[in-house]
Design a protein around this motif. Structure first.
Motif, mmCIF file in Angstrom:
data_model
loop_
_atom_site.group_PDB
_atom_site.id
_atom_site.type_symbol
_atom_site.label_atom_id
_atom_site.label_comp_id
_atom_site.label_asym_id
_atom_site.label_seq_id
_atom_site.Cartn_x
_atom_site.Cartn_y
_atom_site.Cartn_z
ATOM 1 N N LYS A 27 32.009 38.600 40.998
ATOM 2 C CA LYS A 27 30.830 39.060 40.259
ATOM 3 C C LYS A 27 30.689 40.574 40.318
ATOM 4 N N ASN A 28 31.291 41.172 41.336
ATOM 5 C CA ASN A 28 31.228 42.629 41.508
ATOM 6 C C ASN A 28 32.552 43.302 41.106
ATOM 7 N N ASN A 29 33.359 42.570 40.319
ATOM 8 C CA ASN A 29 34.648 43.105 39.831
ATOM 9 C C ASN A 29 35.632 43.400 40.963
ATOM 10 N N VAL A 30 35.518 42.662 42.051
ATOM 11 C CA VAL A 30 36.456 42.795 43.162
ATOM 12 C C VAL A 30 37.327 41.545 43.190
ATOM 13 N N PHE A 31 38.639 41.738 43.320
ATOM 14 C CA PHE A 31 39.538 40.586 43.370
ATOM 15 C C PHE A 31 40.514 40.745 44.532
ATOM 16 N N ALA A 56 45.453 38.056 38.000
ATOM 17 C CA ALA A 56 44.943 37.788 39.351
ATOM 18 C C ALA A 56 43.421 37.769 39.381
ATOM 19 N N MET A 57 42.784 38.595 38.551
ATOM 20 C CA MET A 57 41.322 38.622 38.496
ATOM 21 C C MET A 57 40.742 37.296 38.018
ATOM 22 N N LEU A 199 40.594 44.446 45.995
ATOM 23 C CA LEU A 199 40.697 45.562 45.058
ATOM 24 C C LEU A 199 39.458 45.615 44.179
ATOM 25 N N ASP A 200 38.810 46.765 44.142
ATOM 26 C CA ASP A 200 37.575 46.953 43.388
ATOM 27 C C ASP A 200 37.913 47.581 42.040
ATOM 28 N N ASN A 201 37.838 46.768 40.988
ATOM 29 C CA ASN A 201 38.231 47.284 39.678
ATOM 30 C C ASN A 201 37.219 48.273 39.110
ATOM 31 N N LYS A 202 36.004 48.282 39.634
ATOM 32 C CA LYS A 202 35.005 49.236 39.132
ATOM 33 C C LYS A 202 35.445 50.668 39.370
#
Length: 375
Positions: A27-31, A56-57, A199-202
């Protein structure tokens, strides 16, 4: 013991907690990606890696239903390992790809197709049993192309990878695509309970594909070594750098002159990166190696440059007073605790986070004390 064997022996409640935490991260764009997968797929070119991260996301890496799947259990009983296709297949949309990686609409939709085909054409070293073989990370690829037909409106046509390749592809854009991951690769991606990187895509979405790939590798190194070293250095020869960056530099000097990824990563992410020619390694008069140094950026600098959100910290809950159960004093104490938890939940929501389950359980206990029921 591999991930699948661990999944069968792991406490189901522990796996449920991993799945819940991964869902909150998502939900926080972390995968999450297994460190073995990151290391193993770094030979892919940068565009392929970006598409792989997008896969992967969207992949459920804690598919608890797999533990009850008849085909999977039968293969385990026979001493084999088999992951049914539905647990390693994802459907992706061009619109989401464009949004995720901050691309322009038309060019981004074309890039969506090119990156998918690039990933499909990769050949990387993947474990098959006890041996390593060159394999495709993706075993199947199906594109859905939307066309407007006079008198019929929007019509969806499906094409396989071969039809989208060559000098006359069926289409340069696609609205959606369905990807089936290589079974052996899926075994390394699923049920990761240790040795993985978040990994934080933000904070990395705006990086160029090559800088994004380097960031992922450095992030894994930093998270793995953080307990032992504050700063980490990697030094590679020219051939290794050219393979990693998919470049064709003729000398270390030319690599150094064009290397701008350290600035990109430092300015946009939670890592501080420096780079330069490794002057300790020479062959004759020519330098042979180029280094990158990396460390976690101090949190105050990240806040100052608006790179990361600071996770709110809950106030300490007051200790229960020594009063009778059901007394007014107990009710006053419970209400104080409820207010702290409610205020904390509001702060978390502002940061797109949720109240931890342990705190939700505590609040339920306090609500019972004052006789209040919440839906």
């Amino acid at each position: 013991m591999d991930n699948l064997e661990l999944a069968l022996k792991e406490d189901p409640k522990a796996l449920e907690q991993f799945r819940y935490n991964a869902a909150v991260d998502s939900k926080n764009n972390v995968f999450r990606v297994s460190n073995d997968v990151i290391s193993g797929l770094m030979a892919m070119n940068s565009s392929s890696w970006r598409m792989f991260e997008f896969v992967a996301m969207h992949l459920d890496i804690y598919p608890l239903e797999l533990r009850l799947n008849d085909e999977f259990l039968e293969s385990i009983n026979q001493g084999k390992k088999y992951i049914p296709s539905e647990f390693r297949t994802v459907t992706l949309t061009a619109a989401d790809y464009v949004k995720t990686f901050k691309l322009t609409d038309v060019a981004g939709r074309k890039q969506f197709v090119r990156d998918a085909l690039s990933l499909f054409n990769e050949a990387v070293e993947i474990f098959q049993g006890s041996t390593i073989r060159m394999s495709r990370p993706v075993t199947d690829l199906e594109f859905e192309v939307e066309r407007r037909v006079k008198g019929q409106g929007a019509v969806v046509e499906k094409f396989y990878a071969g039809e989208m390749l060559g000098t006359k592809p069926a289409a340069s854009q696609a609205a959606r695509l369905t990807i089936e991951i290589n079974e052996n690769l899926a075994m390394a991606m699923l049920f990761v309970v240790k040795n993985f990187t978040r990994l934080d895509n933000k904070i990395k979405a705006r990086l160029s594909p090559a800088a994004n790939k380097l960031y992922t590798y450095l992030k894994m190194q930093v998270e793995s070594e953080a307990k032992y070293r504050e700063q980490i250095y990697i030094t590679w020869d020219l051939d290794t750098w050219n393979r990693f960056l998919n470049t064709k530099h003729k000398s270390i000097r030319r690599l150094a002159d064009s290397f701008a990824y350290d600035k990109q990563i430092t300015e946009s992410t939670d890592l501080t990166v420096v780079s330069g020619i490794d002057r300790t390694q020479k062959s004759g008069r020519a330098y042979t190696h180029f280094y990158v140094g990396v460390m976690k950026t101090p949190e105050h600098e990240l806040i100052e440059h608006d790179i990361v959100d600071v996770k709110p910290v809950r106030k300490r809950l007051p200790a229960r007073p020594k009063v009778l159960k059901g007394s007014d004093a107990e009710g006053i104490w419970a209400r104080k605790c409820i207010k702290i938890l409610d205020d904390f939940e509001k702060e978390l929501k502002a940061h797109k986070r949720v109240l931890p389950k342990a705190d939700r359980d505590k609040r339920e206990k306090y609500l019972k004390i004052i006789g209040e029921v919440r839906k």
